[in-house]
Design a protein around this motif. Structure first.
Motif, mmCIF file in Angstrom:
data_model
loop_
_atom_site.group_PDB
_atom_site.id
_atom_site.type_symbol
_atom_site.label_atom_id
_atom_site.label_comp_id
_atom_site.label_asym_id
_atom_site.label_seq_id
_atom_site.Cartn_x
_atom_site.Cartn_y
_atom_site.Cartn_z
ATOM 1 N N GLU A 127 -18.844 10.180 -23.491
ATOM 2 C CA GLU A 127 -18.758 10.933 -22.185
ATOM 3 C C GLU A 127 -17.676 11.886 -22.239
ATOM 4 N N LEU A 128 -17.899 13.222 -21.542
ATOM 5 C CA LEU A 128 -17.138 14.264 -21.602
ATOM 6 C C LEU A 128 -15.558 13.720 -21.418
ATOM 7 N N GLY A 129 -15.370 12.868 -20.362
ATOM 8 C CA GLY A 129 -13.999 12.192 -20.097
ATOM 9 C C GLY A 129 -13.531 11.165 -20.920
ATOM 10 N N ASP A 130 -14.127 11.189 -22.079
ATOM 11 C CA ASP A 130 -13.529 10.421 -23.211
ATOM 12 C C ASP A 130 -12.473 11.339 -23.943
ATOM 13 N N SER A 131 -12.687 12.545 -23.847
ATOM 14 C CA SER A 131 -11.855 13.378 -24.718
ATOM 15 C C SER A 131 -10.550 13.104 -24.393
ATOM 16 N N ALA A 132 -9.677 12.789 -25.333
ATOM 17 C CA ALA A 132 -8.164 12.305 -25.392
ATOM 18 C C ALA A 132 -7.699 11.892 -26.868
ATOM 19 N N VAL A 133 -6.549 11.695 -26.782
ATOM 20 C CA VAL A 133 -5.941 11.134 -27.978
ATOM 21 C C VAL A 133 -6.076 9.596 -28.337
ATOM 22 N N TYR A 134 -6.433 8.917 -29.286
ATOM 23 C CA TYR A 134 -6.429 7.548 -29.227
ATOM 24 C C TYR A 134 -5.405 7.096 -30.385
ATOM 25 N N LEU A 135 -4.791 6.489 -29.739
ATOM 26 C CA LEU A 135 -3.523 5.861 -30.646
ATOM 27 C C LEU A 135 -3.710 4.553 -30.987
ATOM 28 N N CYS A 136 -3.235 4.178 -32.267
ATOM 29 C CA CYS A 136 -3.149 2.661 -32.769
ATOM 30 C C CYS A 136 -1.772 2.479 -32.954
ATOM 31 N N ALA A 137 -1.422 1.197 -32.586
ATOM 32 C CA ALA A 137 0.061 0.926 -32.518
ATOM 33 C C ALA A 137 -0.048 -0.846 -33.157
#
Lengths: 111, 118
Positions: B83-93
């Motif tokens: 969805e449009l609201g999923d735009s973000a940076v996805y970080l793994c740690a």
């Protein structure tokens, strides 16, 4: 629910000036971590504080953990352009096994 | 020592399309995290694994998000449909932690995947 709040949200300083960011929790923290994220980069661990009233120093950076373990601060003496970035504090959420990050303080520096 | 590896670094998709992110943690780290970071905000935990077990997925929107960490090493995070609201940076740690403890060791973050949903 438990929150970790940071102030200020933004801070702009002249190079050479000092900088401080504050972190406050609504509940007592067993420990607190600080991270730095450069523009376009990813969070990088700086330090962890565990003891009440603890003070740790890393060169020009001084980290404090409050006596009540509900607040913390990061102070940078004589800022340099390399200090630019966003500083996050993070504390463990009570009753769950995860860190809650504050919203960060973005530091910009005028050379 | 190699750091946390993530791919892809950038992804642009149209809404309703699926997308998947991959993460390889630091060798030997038993704990793996997926975070989402919106612009101007701190990382928000989506899911945490201890070895292959998801021990905290309370913030994972399970209607569209899924994750797996087979064999307790690398991990994938999937969104379907985006969805449009999923735009973000996805970080793994990743980190090396004692299970069941509130004492956390430092987390090592990967470079992240910047997702743009059009």
């Amino acid at each position: 629910g438990q929150q970790v709040m940071q102030i200020p949200q933004y801070q702009h300083v002249q190079e050479g000036e000092d900088f401080t960011t504050y972190c406050n929790s609504s509940t007592t923290l067993s420990n607190i971590q600080w991270y730095k994220q450069r523009p376009g980069g990813h969070p990088v661990f700086l330090i962890q504080l565990v003891k009440s009233g603890e003070v740790k120093k890393q060169k020009r950076l001084t980290f404090q953990f409050g006596e009540a373990k509900k607040n913390s601060s990061l102070h940078i003496t004589a800022t340099q352009t390399t200090d630019v970035g966003t500083y996050f504090c993070a504390g463990p959420l009570q009753g769950a096994q995860k860190l809650v990050f504050g919203q960060g303080t973005r530091l910009t520096i005028n050379p | 020592e190699a750091g946390v590896v993530q791919s892809p670094r950038y992804k642009i998709i149209e809404k309703k399309q699926p997308v998947a992110f991959w993460c390889n943690p630091i060798s030997g780290h038993n704990t793996l995290y997926w975070y989402r970071q919106n612009l101007g905000q701190g990382p928000e935990l989506l899911i945490r694994y201890e070895n292959e077990e998801a021990v905290d997925d309370s913030q994972l929107p399970k209607d569209r998000f899924s994750a797996e960490r087979l064999k307790g090493v690398d991990s994938t995070l999937k969104i379907q449909p985006a969805e449009l609201g999923d735009s973000a940076v996805y970080l793994c740690a990743s980190s090396l932690d004692q299970g069941g403890s509130s004492y956390y060791n430092e987390q090592f973050f990967g470079p992240g995947t910047r997702l743009t949903v059009l």
